[in-house]
Design an enzyme around this catalytic site. Structure first.
Site, PDB file in Angstrom:
ATOM      1  N   ASP A  11      -8.155  -5.018  -3.925  1.00 48.06           N
ATOM      2  CA  ASP A  11      -7.039  -4.070  -3.962  1.00 48.06           C
ATOM      3  C   ASP A  11      -7.198  -3.246  -5.236  1.00 48.06           C
ATOM      4  OD1 ASP A  11      -4.613  -2.791  -3.401  1.00 48.06           O
ATOM      5  OD2 ASP A  11      -3.482  -4.265  -4.560  1.00 48.06           O
ATOM      6  N   GLU A  71      -9.150  -1.819   0.179  1.00 45.53           N
ATOM      7  CA  GLU A  71      -8.053  -1.057   0.761  1.00 45.53           C
ATOM      8  C   GLU A  71      -8.226   0.428   0.473  1.00 45.53           C
ATOM      9  OE1 GLU A  71      -3.488  -1.950   1.347  1.00 45.53           O
ATOM     10  OE2 GLU A  71      -3.911  -1.412  -0.732  1.00 45.53           O
ATOM     11  N   ASP A 143      -1.026  -7.889  -6.633  1.00 44.34           N
ATOM     12  CA  ASP A 143      -2.391  -7.376  -6.521  1.00 44.34           C
ATOM     13  C   ASP A 143      -3.318  -8.416  -5.903  1.00 44.34           C
ATOM     14  OD1 ASP A 143      -1.848  -4.803  -7.889  1.00 44.34           O
ATOM     15  OD2 ASP A 143      -1.428  -6.135  -9.574  1.00 44.34           O
TER      16      ASP A 143
END
EC number: 3.1.21.10
Length: 170
Positions: A11, A71, A143
């Site tokens: 992420d 992502e 996160d």
């Protein structure tokens, strides 16, 4: 017997880049590790990107994943923030690619749909489903949790992703 496939989910963020490593065998998921690579906000941008690179490279070296998923991130309100996030995302893709891993990308709504069943949801729903899907999962903060969710999304989609790569190679 099928071999375990180790997947790292990433992420990306300039301040905090979350990472999560899982293993999948067939339809089963197993938590391996998760964490966050931090950059020092007091440092210049190039130094912060180096911190993210070095931290992620250490994670990839330590956990030896077979595949990676990142992502896709979109920020529209602040162009400067969008550019900085894009640079951090570049590091998140570069590190596993340099380690020889194929890097898949997933939109945030696809990640949520894979984990909680719908494309929109709260962070708490993701945390709860991570604990249901992998009861031994440990994560500190959003996160790392998001990175685990990205890895799970890839585990659910990797067959189709592999077929797309084969077809594209011709």
């Amino acid at each position: 017997m099928q071999n375990a496939i180790r997947i790292i989910g990433i992420d990306p963020g300039l301040r905090r880049t979350g990472w999560g490593v899982i293993e999948t065998i067939g339809n089963s998921l197993r938590f391996v590790a998760s964490g966050t690579v931090m950059s020092d906000a007091e440092m210049d941008l190039a130094s912060r990107l180096c911190q993210l690179h070095d931290g992620l490279a250490e994670v990839v070296h330590s956990y030896q994943p077979d595949e990676a998923a990142v992502e896709q991130t979109f920020v529209n309100k602040d162009a400067v923030a969008t550019l900085k996030l894009g640079q951090a995302r570049g590091i998140a893709m570069l590190v596993p690619a340099r380690a020889g891993l194929h890097v898949s990308e997933y939109a945030p709504n696809a990640v949520k749909k894979a984990v909680i069943g719908v494309g929109h949801g709260e962070k708490q729903q993701i945390h709860m489903m991570l604990k249901i899907l992998m009861p031994k999962a440990e994560f500190k903060g959003n996160d790392a949790a998001d990175a685990l969710a990205i890895a799970i999304c890839h585990a659910h989609n990797r067959g189709g992703d592999r077929m797309r790569r084969i077809l594209a190679a011709g």
